[in-house]
Scaffold this active site. Structure first.
Site, PDB file in Angstrom:
ATOM      1  N   LYS A 170     -14.391 -42.364  71.505  1.00  0.00           N
ATOM      2  CA  LYS A 170     -14.762 -42.512  70.096  1.00  0.00           C
ATOM      3  C   LYS A 170     -16.276 -42.688  69.963  1.00  0.00           C
ATOM      4  CE  LYS A 170     -14.777 -47.461  69.235  1.00  0.00           C
ATOM      5  NZ  LYS A 170     -14.593 -48.574  68.362  1.00  0.00           N
TER       6      LYS A 170
ATOM      7  N   LYS B 210     -13.923 -54.473  76.598  1.00  0.00           N
ATOM      8  CA  LYS B 210     -15.127 -55.301  76.414  1.00  0.00           C
ATOM      9  C   LYS B 210     -15.330 -56.251  77.581  1.00  0.00           C
ATOM     10  CE  LYS B 210     -15.949 -54.995  71.497  1.00  0.00           C
ATOM     11  NZ  LYS B 210     -16.069 -55.693  70.218  1.00  0.00           N
TER      12      LYS B 210
ATOM     13  N   LYS C 289     -20.879 -47.628  67.803  1.00  0.00           N
ATOM     14  CA  LYS C 289     -22.172 -48.200  67.457  1.00  0.00           C
ATOM     15  C   LYS C 289     -22.926 -48.608  68.708  1.00  0.00           C
ATOM     16  CE  LYS C 289     -20.005 -50.947  64.340  1.00  0.00           C
ATOM     17  NZ  LYS C 289     -19.760 -52.147  63.578  1.00  0.00           N
TER      18      LYS C 289
HETATM   19  P1  TYM Z   1     -16.002 -51.995  63.553  1.00  0.00           P
HETATM   20  O1  TYM Z   1     -17.159 -52.711  62.960  1.00  0.00           O
HETATM   21  O2  TYM Z   1     -16.036 -51.658  65.003  1.00  0.00           O
HETATM   22  O3  TYM Z   1     -15.726 -50.648  62.788  1.00  0.00           O
HETATM   23  C1  TYM Z   1     -15.559 -50.635  61.385  1.00  0.00           C
HETATM   24  C2  TYM Z   1     -14.548 -49.589  60.988  1.00  0.00           C
HETATM   25  O4  TYM Z   1     -14.937 -48.286  61.429  1.00  0.00           O
HETATM   26  C3  TYM Z   1     -13.860 -47.689  62.128  1.00  0.00           C
HETATM   27  N1  TYM Z   1     -14.419 -46.825  63.191  1.00  0.00           N
HETATM   28  C4  TYM Z   1     -14.165 -45.495  63.327  1.00  0.00           C
HETATM   29  N2  TYM Z   1     -13.401 -44.649  62.623  1.00  0.00           N
HETATM   30  C5  TYM Z   1     -13.366 -43.349  63.028  1.00  0.00           C
HETATM   31  N3  TYM Z   1     -14.064 -42.885  64.082  1.00  0.00           N
HETATM   32  C6  TYM Z   1     -14.839 -43.707  64.826  1.00  0.00           C
HETATM   33  N4  TYM Z   1     -15.526 -43.225  65.863  1.00  0.00           N
HETATM   34  C7  TYM Z   1     -14.918 -45.088  64.466  1.00  0.00           C
HETATM   35  N5  TYM Z   1     -15.582 -46.155  64.970  1.00  0.00           N
HETATM   36  C8  TYM Z   1     -15.254 -47.208  64.182  1.00  0.00           C
HETATM   37  C9  TYM Z   1     -13.083 -48.850  62.713  1.00  0.00           C
HETATM   38  O5  TYM Z   1     -11.752 -48.497  63.005  1.00  0.00           O
HETATM   39  C10 TYM Z   1     -13.153 -49.854  61.585  1.00  0.00           C
HETATM   40  O6  TYM Z   1     -12.158 -49.580  60.615  1.00  0.00           O
HETATM   41  N6  TYM Z   1     -12.595 -55.496  64.209  1.00  0.00           N
HETATM   42  C11 TYM Z   1     -13.138 -54.613  63.210  1.00  0.00           C
HETATM   43  C12 TYM Z   1     -13.700 -55.336  62.000  1.00  0.00           C
HETATM   44  C13 TYM Z   1     -12.721 -56.239  61.359  1.00  0.00           C
HETATM   45  C14 TYM Z   1     -11.613 -55.849  60.567  1.00  0.00           C
HETATM   46  C15 TYM Z   1     -10.991 -57.061  60.150  1.00  0.00           C
HETATM   47  C16 TYM Z   1     -11.101 -54.605  60.172  1.00  0.00           C
HETATM   48  C17 TYM Z   1     -12.764 -57.605  61.388  1.00  0.00           C
HETATM   49  N7  TYM Z   1     -11.714 -58.089  60.653  1.00  0.00           N
HETATM   50  C18 TYM Z   1      -9.842 -57.048  59.369  1.00  0.00           C
HETATM   51  C19 TYM Z   1      -9.940 -54.605  59.380  1.00  0.00           C
HETATM   52  C20 TYM Z   1      -9.331 -55.801  58.986  1.00  0.00           C
HETATM   53  C21 TYM Z   1     -14.262 -53.830  63.863  1.00  0.00           C
HETATM   54  O7  TYM Z   1     -14.806 -54.208  64.847  1.00  0.00           O
HETATM   55  O8  TYM Z   1     -14.646 -52.759  63.205  1.00  0.00           O
END
Ligand code: TYM
Length: 332
Positions: free
Chosen positions: A196, A114, A199
């Site tokens: 991956k 990032k 979004k």
């Molecule tokens: P975020 O919003 O980027 O993504 C949410 C969840 O989706 C999963 N994910 C994927 N899984 C499989 N293939 C993909 N291409 C893919 N892209 C995203 C991510 O692994 C995630 O589980 N930091 C976290 C949010 C967060 C969080 C937490 C998660 C904040 N606090 C505490 C767990 C526990 C995030 O940015 O997820």
């Protein structure tokens, strides 16, 4: 009866969700909500580590709440809330910061990625992101954290911080375990299958959003990068594009990878891609209409999120007051 363990996960309200988020995370949450005390948050405090348009962030937060419910998150079974409505997150994050080293934050892959992408805004929040995530998880004494593979490093840090704190004082935090789905822990970009699906990918044609309409979905799958072999076979090393499509097809249809390979034996990639697109579009359409129905009832959604924040704050407050006592904060 054995007491249920706590489970925590969160998702950022940045952009629209992709099928990566759906398969890697949300679908798994829906399954797990029957077996654990679940806390699911909309991580808007994490979201502002990258500049957001305030009006859009507000709207996306509500829209994500509706989407999660439309995907099957049941607010009667779990606690669904918005992170910034529970002040304990920021407070615990501050204490945990004093148990985290600058060097280890600088080494985080996501921070490095990032920082390259947002070179004009390498703010402290971006660096502190994993500590806030640790605070999220540890506040709820979470035993289990369902995430995609991209979040493994962050979960490891949360475990380290929990152990450090427990060792410095006395057992305070449950040390969490990550849980991953088998076939879809990393859904890849359709145009760039080594990366991956994200979004915020530069080219939106590589990601399938849960907000995409049928024609868009089918068009994006048609353009997905494959290879020149014309053989539908699962081989992530040599055929990353086709293997990614097979994983998507398998989880969306419930068919095994082997059955899917057989189904397309002797057929060209054209037929295969169309079938994947149709399977995805068929599943997404009812989610979209349910989301729209829910969004028309803002009062209902606000009620759910208020109740969620109240319940989350109650649980989080218990952990935070333990932490404040242990570190020696004076309570008047
Ligand atoms: P975020 O919003 O980027 O993504 C949410 C969840 O989706 C999963 N994910 C994927 N899984 C499989 N293939 C993909 N291409 C893919 N892209 C995203 C991510 O692994 C995630 O589980 N930091 C976290 C949010 C967060 C969080 C937490 C998660 C904040 N606090 C505490 C767990 C526990 C995030 O940015 O997820």
């Amino acid at each position: 009866m054995e007491e249920r363990k706590n489970l925590y996960s969160a998702i950022q309200p940045t952009n629209n969700l992709t099928i990566g988020n759906y398969l890697g995370a949300v679908q798994n949450w829906v399954r797990l909500q029957n077996d654990y005390n679940c806390y699911f948050a909309i991580a808007n405090m994490h979201a502002i580590t990258v500049r957001q348009n305030p009006a859009e962030l507000r709207q996306r937060t509500l829209s994500l709440a509706a989407l999660l419910i439309a995907c099957g998150i049941n607010p009667e079974k779990c606690v669904l809330y918005v992170q910034s409505n529970v002040h304990e997150h920021a407070e615990l994050c501050w204490v945990l910061n004093t148990f985290t080293y600058v060097g280890e934050m600088e080494r985080m892959t996501q921070f490095k990625d990032k920082s390259l992408k947002h070179a004009d805004n390498i703010n402290m929040g971006l660096m502190d992101y994993p500590v806030l995530m640790a605070a999220d998880i540890l506040l709820f004494q979470s035993a289990v954290v369902p995430i995609g593979k991209d979040q493994t490093q962050h979960l490891e840090i949360a475990r380290d911080i929990a152990q450090r704190f427990n060792n410095a004082y006395s057992p305070t935090f449950t040390v969490p375990e990550g849980v991953y789905v088998k076939t879809a822990a990393k859904i890849c970009d359709l145009l760039n299958p080594d990366k991956k699906m994200s979004k915020s990918a530069e080219n939106a044609n590589g990601s399938i959003f849960l907000s995409d309409d049928r024609d868009t979905i089918i068009r994006k799958f048609k353009r997905a990068v494959t290879d020149s072999e014309a053989q539908v076979k699962y081989d992530p090393e040599n055929k990353p594009g086709v293997s990614n499509l097979l994983s998507i097809y398998s989880v969306f249809t419930g068919k095994s990878i082997a059955d899917a390979e057989n189904e397309f034996a002797g057929k060209g990639y054209g037929d295969f891609k169309l079938a994947v697109g149709e399977a995805v579009a068929d599943r997404i359409a009812p989610i979209q209409s349910e989301q729209a129905r829910l969004l028309a009832d803002k009062g209902y959604l606000d009620g759910i999120l208020k109740e969620g924040a109240k319940n989350a704050s109650f649980a989080a407050g218990r952990t935070l007051s333990k932490v404040y006592k242990k570190v020696g904060f004076y309570q008047s």
